[in-house]
Write a protein that holds these residues in place. Structure first.
Motif, PDB file in Angstrom:
ATOM      1  N   MET A   1      27.588  17.658 -29.127  1.00  8.86           N
ATOM      2  CA  MET A   1      26.536  16.895 -29.762  1.00  8.86           C
ATOM      3  C   MET A   1      25.985  15.895 -28.761  1.00  8.86           C
ATOM      4  N   VAL A   2      24.647  15.750 -28.732  1.00  9.90           N
ATOM      5  CA  VAL A   2      24.024  14.801 -27.834  1.00  9.90           C
ATOM      6  C   VAL A   2      23.121  13.898 -28.637  1.00  9.90           C
ATOM      7  N   PHE A   3      23.357  12.574 -28.535  1.00 12.15           N
ATOM      8  CA  PHE A   3      22.491  11.606 -29.187  1.00 12.15           C
ATOM      9  C   PHE A   3      21.675  10.899 -28.114  1.00 12.15           C
ATOM     10  N   SER A   4      20.465  10.508 -28.461  1.00 12.41           N
ATOM     11  CA  SER A   4      19.711   9.620 -27.580  1.00 12.41           C
ATOM     12  C   SER A   4      18.844   8.717 -28.431  1.00 12.41           C
ATOM     13  N   GLN A   5      18.476   7.603 -27.906  1.00 12.72           N
ATOM     14  CA  GLN A   5      17.739   6.599 -28.657  1.00 12.72           C
ATOM     15  C   GLN A   5      16.408   6.361 -27.966  1.00 12.72           C
ATOM     16  N   THR A   6      15.299   6.501 -28.697  1.00 12.65           N
ATOM     17  CA  THR A   6      13.999   6.218 -28.122  1.00 12.65           C
ATOM     18  C   THR A   6      13.722   4.727 -28.224  1.00 12.65           C
ATOM     19  N   MET A   7      12.749   4.269 -27.479  1.00 11.55           N
ATOM     20  CA  MET A   7      12.436   2.840 -27.428  1.00 11.55           C
ATOM     21  C   MET A   7      12.089   2.298 -28.805  1.00 11.55           C
ATOM     22  N   ASP A   8      11.334   3.080 -29.614  1.00 18.28           N
ATOM     23  CA  ASP A   8      10.834   2.562 -30.884  1.00 18.28           C
ATOM     24  C   ASP A   8      11.592   3.108 -32.088  1.00 18.28           C
ATOM     25  N   ALA A   9      12.653   3.867 -31.890  1.00 18.59           N
ATOM     26  CA  ALA A   9      13.383   4.449 -33.009  1.00 18.59           C
ATOM     27  C   ALA A   9      14.469   3.489 -33.475  1.00 18.59           C
ATOM     28  N   LYS A  10      14.671   3.415 -34.780  1.00 18.05           N
ATOM     29  CA  LYS A  10      15.714   2.573 -35.345  1.00 18.05           C
ATOM     30  C   LYS A  10      17.039   3.300 -35.425  1.00 18.05           C
ATOM     31  N   LEU A  11      16.994   4.627 -35.508  1.00 16.64           N
ATOM     32  CA  LEU A  11      18.210   5.414 -35.653  1.00 16.64           C
ATOM     33  C   LEU A  11      18.322   6.451 -34.543  1.00 16.64           C
ATOM     34  N   PRO A  12      19.543   6.769 -34.121  1.00 17.48           N
ATOM     35  CA  PRO A  12      19.716   7.901 -33.197  1.00 17.48           C
ATOM     36  C   PRO A  12      19.203   9.175 -33.857  1.00 17.48           C
ATOM     37  N   ARG A  13      18.550  10.019 -33.100  1.00 12.16           N
ATOM     38  CA  ARG A  13      17.992  11.248 -33.649  1.00 12.16           C
ATOM     39  C   ARG A  13      18.724  12.454 -33.099  1.00 12.16           C
ATOM     40  N   VAL A  14      18.922  13.437 -33.969  1.00  7.91           N
ATOM     41  CA  VAL A  14      19.647  14.647 -33.594  1.00  7.91           C
ATOM     42  C   VAL A  14      18.799  15.862 -33.946  1.00  7.91           C
ATOM     43  N   TYR A  15      18.519  16.707 -32.977  1.00 10.22           N
ATOM     44  CA  TYR A  15      17.768  17.928 -33.225  1.00 10.22           C
ATOM     45  C   TYR A  15      18.736  19.054 -33.568  1.00 10.22           C
ATOM     46  N   VAL A  16      18.534  19.699 -34.693  1.00  8.05           N
ATOM     47  CA  VAL A  16      19.351  20.815 -35.152  1.00  8.05           C
ATOM     48  C   VAL A  16      18.521  22.093 -35.020  1.00  8.05           C
ATOM     49  N   PRO A  17      18.822  22.948 -34.057  1.00  7.60           N
ATOM     50  CA  PRO A  17      18.001  24.154 -33.852  1.00  7.60           C
ATOM     51  C   PRO A  17      17.960  25.076 -35.062  1.00  7.60           C
ATOM     52  N   GLY A  18      19.082  25.219 -35.759  1.00  7.64           N
ATOM     53  CA  GLY A  18      19.144  26.076 -36.945  1.00  7.64           C
ATOM     54  C   GLY A  18      19.032  25.255 -38.219  1.00  7.64           C
ATOM     55  N   PRO A  19      19.415  25.827 -39.359  1.00  9.39           N
ATOM     56  CA  PRO A  19      19.316  25.117 -40.632  1.00  9.39           C
ATOM     57  C   PRO A  19      20.298  23.943 -40.725  1.00  9.39           C
ATOM     58  N   LEU A  20      19.871  22.900 -41.419  1.00  8.05           N
ATOM     59  CA  LEU A  20      20.721  21.768 -41.757  1.00  8.05           C
ATOM     60  C   LEU A  20      21.167  21.942 -43.202  1.00  8.05           C
ATOM     61  N   ILE A  21      22.473  21.971 -43.426  1.00  3.84           N
ATOM     62  CA  ILE A  21      23.048  22.221 -44.748  1.00  3.84           C
ATOM     63  C   ILE A  21      23.654  20.927 -45.275  1.00  3.84           C
ATOM     64  N   VAL A  22      23.344  20.577 -46.515  1.00  2.27           N
ATOM     65  CA  VAL A  22      23.917  19.384 -47.132  1.00  2.27           C
ATOM     66  C   VAL A  22      24.978  19.811 -48.137  1.00  2.27           C
ATOM     67  N   GLY A  23      26.235  19.471 -47.874  1.00  2.00           N
ATOM     68  CA  GLY A  23      27.318  19.800 -48.789  1.00  2.00           C
ATOM     69  C   GLY A  23      28.288  20.811 -48.206  1.00  2.00           C
ATOM     70  N   ALA A  24      29.591  20.461 -48.198  1.00  2.00           N
ATOM     71  CA  ALA A  24      30.616  21.343 -47.646  1.00  2.00           C
ATOM     72  C   ALA A  24      31.540  21.870 -48.730  1.00  2.00           C
ATOM     73  N   GLY A  25      30.983  22.135 -49.900  1.00  2.00           N
ATOM     74  CA  GLY A  25      31.726  22.821 -50.946  1.00  2.00           C
ATOM     75  C   GLY A  25      31.580  24.325 -50.785  1.00  2.00           C
ATOM     76  N   PRO A  26      31.946  25.103 -51.806  1.00  2.00           N
ATOM     77  CA  PRO A  26      31.811  26.562 -51.704  1.00  2.00           C
ATOM     78  C   PRO A  26      30.403  27.020 -51.338  1.00  2.00           C
ATOM     79  N   SER A  27      29.377  26.357 -51.881  1.00  2.00           N
ATOM     80  CA  SER A  27      27.994  26.766 -51.584  1.00  2.00           C
ATOM     81  C   SER A  27      27.661  26.566 -50.114  1.00  2.00           C
TER      82      SER A  27
END
Length: 415
Positions: A1-27
């Motif tokens: 994982m690589v994080f970087s911070q831009t001059m005007d960003a409040k939060l570190p941003r992470v680029y996810v090339p594939g899908p981002l999934i919310v939830g680690a249950g069976p689904s």
């Protein structure tokens, strides 16, 4: 994982090339595995610090799968053959752990999603979680309908001197021995918790507010669900409903004698219309018949030590357990009008994709009310749809992310 911070960003941003999934249950595990089988990397965000937190942290100890294991296993990795037909809570958790290990699925734990919005200009989703901002072309919501306890409001409950708890806090009936306990909710959880309390020496009353279907878990040695599935291949739904009701009457008797009335619609028709699942009896009804579990009506209000019911009866209780189910929490963080599976599309074969796929690359898994079997089917279909886009348009889709942002925020992915 690589994080970087831009001059005007409040939060570190992470680029996810594939899908981002919310939830680690069976689904979430199912869709991650199906994507992996198609060579599509993905990232799972999970607010808790473990897999399958609902099963691991919020399920009662005596819980077993309500359907046979063949209807509950996730894609491409069967439940072990030496497990019983209805695996226990611990066995199913072990299976999910093995599933994640088999597909090398490593969720990012402790990342609770605070907001998710679509950037139309850039063609990507922006998801804020765990103090970072994640950027992805696709967003898969896999939190299901059981993300947060549903707690009803009752007059006077704040003055009640006994213990009031949701079923997500209940583990077993050991601490309730000899106490008078009121269980609110007569679905599968309410029935099974009542049975467990009774078996541990509690004096149990069960609130039954509405008409409901109670079916034997097995008919002639076979799962009622499996029997229904097979019959639906040969006969219309109304016949299968009739067969289930007749079988239930023969096996369980007339439940109306004990204060439990059946709805006018059959169990399958009612499930299709309202999503309400019939109760599969594992022994609760015999306790109701013997009077060891007392059926009571709707609650009017609470007092300091008593509960008053709509029929005017008043009883004293030591504890109240709210087996009132769960609700989705998606509306609190998804900054969109609606989620696929929530009023979009219908159940026809022609429109199945509209039940899981929304606009701008958002998908939902586990919201169609079809249990783990439905989750597996939807995961396969979603992975197929995303995989087709990934393989045919990968170069184009990558370019949809603003180039300067791509170079500055870095990337993260897991296969």
């Amino acid at each position: 994982m690589v994080f970087s911070q831009t001059m005007d960003a409040k939060l570190p941003r992470v680029y996810v090339p594939g899908p981002l999934i919310v939830g680690a249950g069976p689904s979430g595990l199912a869709i991650a595995a199906c994507l992996s089988k198609r060579g599509v990397p993905s990232v799972i965000l999970e607010k808790e610090n473990c897999l399958a937190s609902l099963w691991r942290l919020k399920a009662y100890d005596s819980l077993k799968l309500h359907l046979p294991k063949k209807f509950c296993q996730l894609p491409h990795f069967p439940i072990p053959s030496d497990f019983p037909n209805y695996p226990s809570k611990e066995q199913f958790i072990d299976y999910l752990d093995s599933y994640a290990k088999h597909f090398s699925i490593s969720p990012m734990f402790g990342y609770e999603v605070k907001s998710a919005s679509y950037n139309a200009a850039g063609g990507f989703w922006r998801v804020v979680a765990g103090g970072s901002e994640f950027v992805s072309r696709w967003l898969v919501v896999a939190t299901g309908d059981n993300a947060a306890p549903a707690v009803p409001e009752f007059d006077g409950v704040e003055d009640f001197g006994g213990k009031v708890m949701h079923s997500c806090e209940y583990k077993n009936g050991g601490e309730f021995k000899g106490r008078k306990v009121l269980v609110v909710g007569c679905g599968n959880a309410g029935m099974e918790i009542s049975l467990n309390l009774c078996n541990n020496g509690a004096r149990v009353s069960l609130v039954v507010r509405h008409k409901l279907h109670i079916l034997p878990r097995d008919i002639l040695g076979r799962s009622s669900f499996a029997v229904a599935v097979d019959l639906l291949k040969l006969f219309p739904l109304r016949f299968v409903d009739w067969f289930l009701i007749i079988s239930s009457r023969l096996a369980l008797g007339d439940t109306s004698k004990f204060g439990i009335l059946r709805p006018k619609d059959g169990p399958l028709k009612l499930k299709g219309k309202t999503g309400k699942t019939p109760v599969l009896d594992v022994g609760s009804l015999s306790k109701i018949k013997s009077g060891q579990i007392k059926v009571v009506g709707e609650i009017r209000r609470f007092t300091s030590r008593h509960v008053e019911f709509m029929d005017g009866k008043v009883e004293e209780f030591d504890s109240v357990i709210l087996a009132t189910g769960y609700r989705s929490n998606v509306a609190s963080w998804l900054k969109e009008e609606s989620l696929p599976g929530k009023g979009q599309g219908d159940n026809t074969k022609k429109s199945w994709l509209s039940n899981i796929k929304g606009k701008n690359g958002i998908y939902s898994i586990g919201f169609t009310g079809q249990g783990l079997l439905g989750t597996s089917i939807d995961a396969e279909r979603t992975a197929e749809d995303i995989g087709r886009q990934w393989n045919s348009n990968r170069k184009y889709l990558s370019s949809k992310i603003n180039p300067y942002m791509y170079h500055e925020i870095g990337a993260v992915c897991s296969s």
